[in-house]
Write a protein that holds these residues in place. Structure first.
Motif, PDB file in Angstrom:
ATOM      1  N   SER A 153       0.838  -1.211   0.000  1.00  0.00           N
ATOM      2  CA  SER A 153       0.000   0.000   0.000  1.00  0.00           C
ATOM      3  C   SER A 153       0.869   1.256   0.000  1.00  0.00           C
ATOM      4  O   SER A 153       0.541   2.254  -0.659  1.00  0.00           O
ATOM      5  CB  SER A 153      -0.925   0.008   1.221  1.00  0.00           C
ATOM      6  OG  SER A 153      -1.944  -0.945   1.082  1.00  0.00           O
ATOM      7  N   LEU A 157       1.042   4.256  -2.907  1.00  0.00           N
ATOM      8  CA  LEU A 157       0.922   5.707  -2.733  1.00  0.00           C
ATOM      9  C   LEU A 157       2.122   6.438  -3.329  1.00  0.00           C
ATOM     10  O   LEU A 157       1.976   7.513  -3.921  1.00  0.00           O
ATOM     11  CB  LEU A 157       0.781   6.038  -1.249  1.00  0.00           C
ATOM     12  CG  LEU A 157      -0.523   5.597  -0.585  1.00  0.00           C
ATOM     13  CD1 LEU A 157      -0.489   5.909   0.907  1.00  0.00           C
ATOM     14  CD2 LEU A 157      -1.726   6.259  -1.241  1.00  0.00           C
ATOM     15  N   TYR A 160       1.679   6.270  -7.064  1.00  0.00           N
ATOM     16  CA  TYR A 160       0.584   7.172  -7.428  1.00  0.00           C
ATOM     17  C   TYR A 160       1.070   8.623  -7.456  1.00  0.00           C
ATOM     18  O   TYR A 160       0.737   9.391  -8.375  1.00  0.00           O
ATOM     19  CB  TYR A 160      -0.565   7.015  -6.433  1.00  0.00           C
ATOM     20  CG  TYR A 160      -1.776   7.866  -6.747  1.00  0.00           C
ATOM     21  CD1 TYR A 160      -2.807   7.376  -7.549  1.00  0.00           C
ATOM     22  CD2 TYR A 160      -1.895   9.154  -6.235  1.00  0.00           C
ATOM     23  CE1 TYR A 160      -3.915   8.152  -7.836  1.00  0.00           C
ATOM     24  CE2 TYR A 160      -2.998   9.935  -6.517  1.00  0.00           C
ATOM     25  CZ  TYR A 160      -4.006   9.441  -7.316  1.00  0.00           C
ATOM     26  OH  TYR A 160      -5.117  10.216  -7.598  1.00  0.00           O
ATOM     27  N   ASP A 161       1.865   8.989  -6.471  1.00  0.00           N
ATOM     28  CA  ASP A 161       2.383  10.360  -6.394  1.00  0.00           C
ATOM     29  C   ASP A 161       3.340  10.649  -7.550  1.00  0.00           C
ATOM     30  O   ASP A 161       3.303  11.745  -8.137  1.00  0.00           O
ATOM     31  CB  ASP A 161       3.096  10.560  -5.055  1.00  0.00           C
ATOM     32  CG  ASP A 161       3.636  11.966  -4.896  1.00  0.00           C
ATOM     33  OD1 ASP A 161       2.823  12.912  -4.781  1.00  0.00           O
ATOM     34  OD2 ASP A 161       4.871  12.135  -4.899  1.00  0.00           O
ATOM     35  N   LYS A 246      -6.421   5.289  -3.475  1.00  0.00           N
ATOM     36  CA  LYS A 246      -5.800   5.916  -2.314  1.00  0.00           C
ATOM     37  C   LYS A 246      -6.580   5.679  -1.025  1.00  0.00           C
ATOM     38  O   LYS A 246      -5.983   5.473   0.029  1.00  0.00           O
ATOM     39  CB  LYS A 246      -5.649   7.422  -2.565  1.00  0.00           C
ATOM     40  CG  LYS A 246      -4.630   7.777  -3.626  1.00  0.00           C
ATOM     41  CD  LYS A 246      -4.627   9.267  -3.906  1.00  0.00           C
ATOM     42  CE  LYS A 246      -4.226  10.069  -2.681  1.00  0.00           C
ATOM     43  NZ  LYS A 246      -4.192  11.530  -2.964  1.00  0.00           N
ATOM     44  N   TYR A 250      -4.754   4.151   2.221  1.00  0.00           N
ATOM     45  CA  TYR A 250      -4.644   4.874   3.493  1.00  0.00           C
ATOM     46  C   TYR A 250      -5.264   4.070   4.634  1.00  0.00           C
ATOM     47  O   TYR A 250      -4.732   4.045   5.748  1.00  0.00           O
ATOM     48  CB  TYR A 250      -5.317   6.241   3.382  1.00  0.00           C
ATOM     49  CG  TYR A 250      -4.483   7.287   2.690  1.00  0.00           C
ATOM     50  CD1 TYR A 250      -3.180   7.556   3.107  1.00  0.00           C
ATOM     51  CD2 TYR A 250      -4.980   8.017   1.601  1.00  0.00           C
ATOM     52  CE1 TYR A 250      -2.405   8.518   2.472  1.00  0.00           C
ATOM     53  CE2 TYR A 250      -4.209   8.982   0.962  1.00  0.00           C
ATOM     54  CZ  TYR A 250      -2.927   9.221   1.401  1.00  0.00           C
ATOM     55  OH  TYR A 250      -2.157  10.174   0.770  1.00  0.00           O
TER      56      TYR A 250
END
Length: 275
Positions: A153, A157, A160-161, A246, A250
């Motif tokens: 996970s 992230l 993804y960023d 996301k 999270y």
């Protein structure tokens, strides 16, 4: 010597039943035929072992095992396994099969490790110690699955960023595909959650046997059930509500932080053990 072998068979039976429940849970979420077939045949072995014990008891006692609570409990578990196998063979009711076997596993643990049953065992202390080892081992495996899921996970992230900021390069390629990262995080939770549940069943039985005047609102017990709940919500969000991306990442990261709090903080304040 015979009692020692019988104890080993009981332990193997419980471990096989736990593995069967784990595979049924995976099939329940993923609709995986290989997992379903494996769970069915493993449960068939458990049923065969239980049947042998049942007939041995009938032969030795000279009667049907229904006159006491523990005898009735054993027969009840045998019926649940039999019904579960029949449902799996003739029908595809994944939800019912999984929860039937989860109930059966819990009742088997209660029956096998009840104080009355343990009093009949010569090496009682060793048997209880082995229960503790199984409980801790399963708990560690669940924590390992959650840790790996957390990593995936986190990588999701980061990836993804990088994509959002259009930071193309080798790092982007090496991190892997977003869909695969999310899928691996989800699958590891699918593995970790039933392991944690099985560990809690074994742990509560161990605590009931060993700890005098146990406080059921102990920080470790509450923390463990809290971890079970947050990961259960994660699967509910993923499977039922169809959450992705996301939000799910999270939630998974926050859930693992709770696992760490439960492991390090609640473990130190708990009244009976470190897990």
């Amino acid at each position: 010597m015979l009692d020692i072998y019988l104890n080993r068979v009981l332990e193997i039976t419980i471990l096989l039943y736990a593995l069967s429940v784990l595979l049924y849970f995976y099939d329940f979420l993923q609709n995986n035929q290989k997992a379903n077939k494996s769970a069915f045949w493993i449960l068939s072995i458990v049923w065969f072992m239980q049947t042998i014990f049942l007939f041995l008891y009938i032969y030795e006692a000279g009667r049907f095992p229904i006159l006491s609570l523990l005898e009735g409990l054993y027969f009840y578990v045998w019926i649940l396994i039999t019904v579960s196998l029949a449902l799996n063979w003739f029908l595809r009711t994944d939800f019912l099969i999984f929860f039937t076997n989860l109930l059966g596993f819990g009742l088997m643990v209660v029956q096998t490790f009840s104080p009355i049953q343990l009093d009949k065992i010569e090496n009682r202390t060793q048997f209880i110690s082995e229960l503790s080892v199984i409980h801790i081992t399963v708990a560690i495996l669940s924590y390992a699955a959650f840790a790996l899921s957390f990593v995936f996970s986190l990588l999701y992230l980061i990836q993804y960023d990088l994509l959002k900021r259009k930071k193309w390069g080798k790092r982007l390629v090496r991190l892997g595909d977003l869909a695969k990262l999310e899928q691996m995080a989800y699958r590891l939770v699918v593995v970790g959650l039933p392991l944690l549940l099985l560990s809690l069943i074994l742990g509560l039985e161990f605590a009931y046997i060993v700890v005098e005047d146990i406080v059921w609102y102990d920080s470790k017990i509450i923390g463990s059930f809290a971890c079970l709940t947050v990961y259960g919500i994660y699967l509910y969000m993923r499977v039922k509500k169809k959450y992705y991306g996301k939000t799910l990442a999270y939630w998974n990261i926050a859930s693992f932080l709770l696992v760490l709090i439960n492991f390090f903080l609640f473990g130190n304040t708990s009244a009976f053990h470190v897990f």
